[in-house]
Design a protein around this motif. Structure first.
Motif, PDB file in Angstrom:
ATOM      1  N   TRP A 480       0.824  -1.218   0.000  1.00  0.00           N
ATOM      2  CA  TRP A 480       0.000   0.000   0.000  1.00  0.00           C
ATOM      3  C   TRP A 480       0.850   1.258   0.000  1.00  0.00           C
ATOM      4  N   TRP A 481       2.021   1.182   0.625  1.00  0.00           N
ATOM      5  CA  TRP A 481       2.841   2.391   0.774  1.00  0.00           C
ATOM      6  C   TRP A 481       3.461   2.853  -0.548  1.00  0.00           C
ATOM      7  N   LEU A 482       3.411   1.996  -1.570  1.00  0.00           N
ATOM      8  CA  LEU A 482       3.943   2.410  -2.876  1.00  0.00           C
ATOM      9  C   LEU A 482       3.034   3.446  -3.558  1.00  0.00           C
ATOM     10  N   ILE A 483       1.791   3.515  -3.127  1.00  0.00           N
ATOM     11  CA  ILE A 483       0.867   4.493  -3.722  1.00  0.00           C
ATOM     12  C   ILE A 483       1.126   5.838  -3.048  1.00  0.00           C
TER      13      ILE A 483
ATOM     14  N   SER B  26      -2.102  10.457 -16.244  1.00  0.00           N
ATOM     15  CA  SER B  26      -1.637   9.696 -15.068  1.00  0.00           C
ATOM     16  C   SER B  26      -0.157   9.967 -14.812  1.00  0.00           C
ATOM     17  N   VAL B  27       0.628   9.947 -15.881  1.00  0.00           N
ATOM     18  CA  VAL B  27       2.072  10.171 -15.735  1.00  0.00           C
ATOM     19  C   VAL B  27       2.342  11.614 -15.287  1.00  0.00           C
ATOM     20  N   LYS B  28       1.676  12.566 -15.953  1.00  0.00           N
ATOM     21  CA  LYS B  28       1.912  13.975 -15.611  1.00  0.00           C
ATOM     22  C   LYS B  28       1.533  14.275 -14.154  1.00  0.00           C
ATOM     23  N   ILE B  29       0.394  13.729 -13.745  1.00  0.00           N
ATOM     24  CA  ILE B  29      -0.057  13.972 -12.361  1.00  0.00           C
ATOM     25  C   ILE B  29       0.907  13.319 -11.379  1.00  0.00           C
ATOM     26  N   MET B  30       1.342  12.115 -11.705  1.00  0.00           N
ATOM     27  CA  MET B  30       2.297  11.414 -10.827  1.00  0.00           C
ATOM     28  C   MET B  30       3.579  12.238 -10.682  1.00  0.00           C
ATOM     29  N   VAL B  31       4.041  12.793 -11.774  1.00  0.00           N
ATOM     30  CA  VAL B  31       5.279  13.594 -11.736  1.00  0.00           C
ATOM     31  C   VAL B  31       5.088  14.827 -10.849  1.00  0.00           C
ATOM     32  N   ILE B  32       3.953  15.479 -10.979  1.00  0.00           N
ATOM     33  CA  ILE B  32       3.719  16.710 -10.212  1.00  0.00           C
ATOM     34  C   ILE B  32       3.508  16.405  -8.732  1.00  0.00           C
ATOM     35  N   VAL B  33       2.683  15.395  -8.471  1.00  0.00           N
ATOM     36  CA  VAL B  33       2.314  15.124  -7.078  1.00  0.00           C
ATOM     37  C   VAL B  33       3.410  14.376  -6.325  1.00  0.00           C
ATOM     38  N   ALA B  34       3.986  13.369  -6.990  1.00  0.00           N
ATOM     39  CA  ALA B  34       5.014  12.591  -6.308  1.00  0.00           C
ATOM     40  C   ALA B  34       6.394  13.188  -6.562  1.00  0.00           C
ATOM     41  N   GLY B  35       6.411  14.294  -7.292  1.00  0.00           N
ATOM     42  CA  GLY B  35       7.696  14.907  -7.653  1.00  0.00           C
ATOM     43  C   GLY B  35       8.359  15.667  -6.522  1.00  0.00           C
TER      44      GLY B  35
END
Lengths: 485, 45
Positions: A480-483, B26-35
């Motif tokens: 779960w922590w990977l999300i 999905s990729v763009k949001i992941m980059v911004i949020v998890a970036g």
């Protein structure tokens, strides 16, 4: 051995509890205190409120999960804070009252080494006369039970329309300083789409009512963003969508009284007006919970801990809008007086709003409060948990993890209609959440490469994916922590 | 005022095109949020 007490089991409290439990050994105690027995994935309330998702799909009971994972759980509500303990108790504690079970009504001093206050906001319906969920034909989608009631109300109006009765639908904010315009925006688009699906769209007049100065403000002072190969304002995007769906709008409205089917409001011109409706969904004002705090000698120190919401490492010096900076916003969410108290999510007192403050000609403040939705709530909860974990492991205060809303991106995936093939969603990302006018002077404080909008079916799929992914994560299923938050 | 043109509407509703949009978003949001995120005060002038 350390004991970490978390008040609240919403997005913020639950994220903090799960990360603490994962990274700390079992000799350390993680205790969650919440009056609610269920976890709820709030963003999906919108779909419960239009009858397209059962509330059971967005909730799950906390007690079995916490028991399985070694998190202590007390179904109780916090009443008052004693951050220095008292004459009989050396350790700091929170006085809490059990709300269910055989201990219901009993109070307990819950001591702690670290306290995370993730109590979120109080839904202050009382701030607007007559605004009571399910009464006066006005509803809310702030909780799953409210959303269930909203669907019952909407379903009745749909049946009336099928029988030939025209209806007026009013959706937006129910107070001069409400926030969460995004939720109301999602709801109005979903309701419109449902009316189309039920073949009664031509029987309804749909109106957006909001305390925003312009459409698309969303409590973030509006957004300038990339849209395909264009640069456009969020106000233009929302206007385009409302125009396309024949939704009318009333802006700068401070709803101050609700009667059966009538919303009374004051506008920025200082005029008192009213709007009739057959069904309304109005977001209430948010406020602090009115907690009290006492020192060791039981002197009232509430002002040391609270400014409505709880005080953190923000700059609360009053100053005009033109002098606001991102540096005013907190980085570590630590209370400056009591360093073992942290306040992620919506429970911290913001230094000021993000939207420009405006007054009506009568002097009434009419502008949105700052939004602190799921994503920043989760991110701030995780960084607070990581700082506590570091402090426990190193034996000294550690504040290496920082996350100012002035240096944090967020994605708002707003549902605009449910349906795997016929659905729609509006995806808006913004970076940073609080505009940084020094760093990005020519783009209204935002990085244009990271601030963009998109409308279409993909947005619905994204929102649906997030629904399943975050419930999977909240249930602490494998990996779960990977999300990310 | 901008209006949604028939061509824009076709693109918004077409599942085939939207599938690729979904991947890109999905990729763009992941980059911004998890970036990443951080403080702001060290850069205060």
């Amino acid at each position: 051995m350390s004991k970490i007490v978390i008040l609240g089991a919403g997005i913020s409290g639950h994220v903090a509890a799960t990360h603490l439990r994962r990274k700390l050994s079992k000799k350390h105690e993680v205790v969650v205190v919440s009056p609610n027995s269920n976890y709820q994935w709030v963003p999906s309330n919108i779909w419960v409120g239009i009858g397209r998702m059962k509330s059971e799909k967005i909730i799950f009971p906390l007690a079995p999960l916490y028991k399985k994972k070694g998190i202590k759980y007390k179904q109780a509500k916090a009443i008052s804070f004693f951050p220095e303990g008292d004459k009989n108790e050396d350790k700091p504690y929170v006085l809490a009252e059990y709300v269910m079970g055989e201990n219901a009504g009993q109070q307990e001093k819950i001591t702690y080494d670290y306290l995370i206050n993730a109590t979120g906001p109080k839904l202050n319906f009382a701030a607007t006369e007559g605004l009571i969920p399910g009464k006066n034909k006005a509803y809310s989608v702030c909780t799953y039970t409210h959303a269930d009631h909203a669907w019952q109300g909407l379903e009745k109006v749909i049946q009336d329309m099928k029988a030939g009765k025209k209806a007026k639908i009013l959706i937006g904010t129910g107070h001069a300083k409400s926030t969460c315009q995004g939720a109301a925006f999602e709801y109005i688009l979903n309701v419109e789409k449902e009316l189309v699906r039920h073949n009664v769209r031509d029987m309804a007049e749909i109106t957006w009512i909001s305390n925003e100065y312009s459409l698309g403000d969303f409590g973030m002072d509006g957004v300038l963003m990339s849209y395909g190969d264009m640069i456009m304002k969020s106000s233009d995007l929302v206007e385009m969508i409302f125009e396309d769906r024949d939704i009318k709008w009333i802006l700068g409205a401070a709803v101050n009284k609700i009667e059966d089917g009538i919303a009374h409001y004051e506008n920025l011109e200082g005029e008192q007006k009213s709007e009739n409706y057959d069904f309304a969904m109005l977001i209430p004002a948010f406020s602090g919970h009115g907690f009290k705090a006492y020192d060791k000698n039981k002197n009232d120190i509430t002002e040391k801990l609270f400014k409505g919401f709880m005080i953190v490492d923000a700059d609360y010096t009053p100053k005009p809008y033109e002098q606001w900076t991102v540096q005013d916003w907190p980085e570590t969410y630590q209370n400056p007086s009591y360093k073992n108290i942290f306040v992620p999510g919506i429970a911290f007192a913001p230094p000021h709003t993000i939207s420009k403050p405006r007054k009506s000609k009568n002097g009434t403040d009419i502008f949105p409060a700052p939004p602190r939705t799921g994503m920043p709530s989760g991110i701030t909860a995780k960084l607070v948990a990581e700082n506590i974990i570091d402090a426990i492991k190193s034996g000294k205060e550690s504040l290496n993890h920082k996350g100012s809303m002035g240096n944090m991106g967020a994605a708002c995936i707003a549902s605009a209609g449910f349906g795997f093939w016929k659905g729609s969603g509006i995806s808006i990302t913004t970076y940073p959440i609080v505009p940084d006018f020094v760093k990005y002077p020519d783009s209204h404080g935002r990085h244009l490469g990271k601030t963009f909008g998109a409308v279409g079916l993909a947005g619905h799929w994204l929102k649906l994916m997030l629904h399943y992914a975050f419930i999977y994560k909240a249930k602490m299923k494998p990996f779960w922590w990977l999300i990310p938050e | 005022m901008k209006r949604i043109s028939p061509r824009m509407r076709f693109r918004m509703n077409n599942p085939f095109l939207q599938f690729f949009k979904f991947i890109i978003l999905s990729v763009k949001i992941m980059v911004i949020v998890a970036g990443g995120h951080g403080g702001t005060r060290e850069s205060k002038s």
